[in-house]
Motif scaffolding. Structure first.
Motif: not given
Length: 438
Positions: A63-83
């Motif tokens: 996000n700091k490297s450029q001004n064209e796109v903003k990325v929002n992160l949702t960090l999930l857990e391995w135990k159920d993230g895929r589901d």
């Protein structure tokens, strides 16, 4: 990014309602980010092994490297993230970009849920830089996943224990593995300080690991997971019996223990050798003085037919329904770039690019990583033994297969079930899932 909210991914036969929790299902990719920039919703498990905060750091860096796109992160857990990703995608409010196993999931591919890389800004010149193993991310001759890194099954061994019991090098074949590990177990027991010469990862603290362990040994015996057209399960075979009987022999003669953690036993000096993906090195190194200078890596001991092993690792994929594939692709190309992939080698991830095809700075950084860690030599040797085929087979009915193997392989190896019954049980379950795919 705004997109339709209708449950469009019905072909996945997944839950149509999202699990609405703060960590699970964001409101969806809608609108623009700060300053009107397009927003990319990225959902990921913490793939940087041992440092969960690293994924957020990478997103912040982008996000700091450029001004064209903003990325929002949702960090999930391995135990159920895929589901959670599947549920949200089925409901039409999933992410634009997400983390997926190398090999990708057939349900997503058949449903047209994932955008091919050529729709995300990747050119032939980009994909030609990938290692040949990247073909695990092809479907109908197109790439659908950008590999972040690869894992391969290798063998870890305690140099101090092998030396103590008269072995100057690790075993290179199944026969040598059996004789070396049996000798260590027998001699150490006689000395009053029993050390198990070998343990199969997945028979202990992490049952899911039996899948990669089993599939490696099946491959080494010359076996396949499915028929060549992926229509039938093929584990109930001579190769399957050879592999499972070999694994079972370690328990029949008490060389391997039931219920002892391969990793923890290795760290504590109670297990001399075990197999797993090379990324487990991070766990060994984290033990500090217990393991420092006392262990090494070797290629898998070769079986009757080959020395192949299971291939793993992770890739980035993008939703085909994203309204801004260009922005999603820009983020993917940054996070899965040669420059970033070199950094993933810090947790022993295998570089997914041909180092001769990347830019000079990335090539130089890659070569410095290799030169600075001797364990890369056997890891890369093992890499050269593997092909995409086992992973492409595993793509078909994989969820059913992995559940079936967790129960039947463990039961067949530890003697709770006959080898013939264990293999038949796997094939029976997987064949039903394969029939449903047709």
């Amino acid at each position: 990014m705004a997109r339709s909210r209708r449950p469009w991914l019905l072909a996945l036969s997944l839950a149509s309602a999202c699990v609405m929790t703060a960590s699970a299902c964001a409101p969806g990719a809608g609108g623009s980010g700060a300053g009107g920039k397009p927003t990319v919703e990225f959902w990921s498990m913490p793939f940087w092994i041992g440092q969960d905060d690293k994924v957020k750091e990478l997103v912040d860096e982008f996000n700091k490297s450029q001004n064209e796109v903003k990325v929002n992160l949702t960090l999930l857990e391995w135990k159920d993230g895929r589901d959670k990703i599947k549920q949200a995608t089925a409901a039409g409010n999933g992410p634009d970009v997400w983390l997926m196993n190398n090999g990708l999931e057939l349900d997503y591919l058949k449903a047209g849920a994932i955008a091919p890389l050529d729709k995300l800004g990747y050119t032939t010149a980009d994909t030609e830089k990938f290692l040949d193993l990247a073909d695990v991310n092809k479907y109908e001759d197109k790439f659908y996943g950008a590999p972040l890194y690869f894992d391969v099954g290798v063998m870890l061994y305690r140099t101090d224990i092998l030396k103590k019991y008269g072995f100057s090098k690790p075993p290179a074949t199944w026969d040598e593995l059996k004789s070396t590990s049996s000798a260590i177990t027998t001699k150490s027991a006689a000395a009053g300080d029993k050390v198990h010469g070998w343990q199969f990862k997945g028979m202990d603290d992490h049952v899911n690991a039996i899948n990669s362990t089993w599939e490696s040994f099946l491959c080494q015996a010359g076996g396949s997971l499915t028929s060549s057209d992926y229509s039938e399960s093929a584990q109930d075979s001579e190769a399957g019996r050879t592999a499972m009987n070999y694994m079972r022999s370690f328990y029949d003669d008490k060389t391997s223990p039931v219920g002892t953690s391969a990793l923890n036993g290795f760290i504590d000096g109670k297990v001399a050798m075990f197999p797993f993906f090379q990324s487990v090195i991070a766990g060994v190194e984290a033990a500090g003085a217990k393991t420092k200078g006392k262990w090494a890596v070797a290629p898998m001991p070769e079986g009757p037919k080959s020395g192949c092993s299971m291939v793993g690792g992770h890739s980035l994929v993008a939703s085909s329904k994203s309204d801004d594939l260009k922005s999603a692709g820009a983020f993917m190309k940054w996070l899965a770039s040669p420059e970033r992939s070199v950094r993933y080698m810090d947790f022993h991830a295998i570089y997914p690019y041909d180092s001769q095809q990347v830019d000079p700075a990335s090539k130089k950084a890659y070569e410095a990583k290799i030169a600075g860690a001797p364990q890369w030599i056997p890891i890369l040797q093992q890499l050269g033994r593997n092909s995409p085929e086992l992973v492409l087979q595993d793509r078909h009915a994989w969820a059913t297969r992995w559940e079936a193997q967790k129960s039947s392989v463990v039961a067949g190896v530890n003697g709770q079930m006959s080898v013939d019954d264990a293999l038949k049980s796997i094939d029976d379950q997987v064949d039903k899932a394969l029939s449903a795919e047709k």
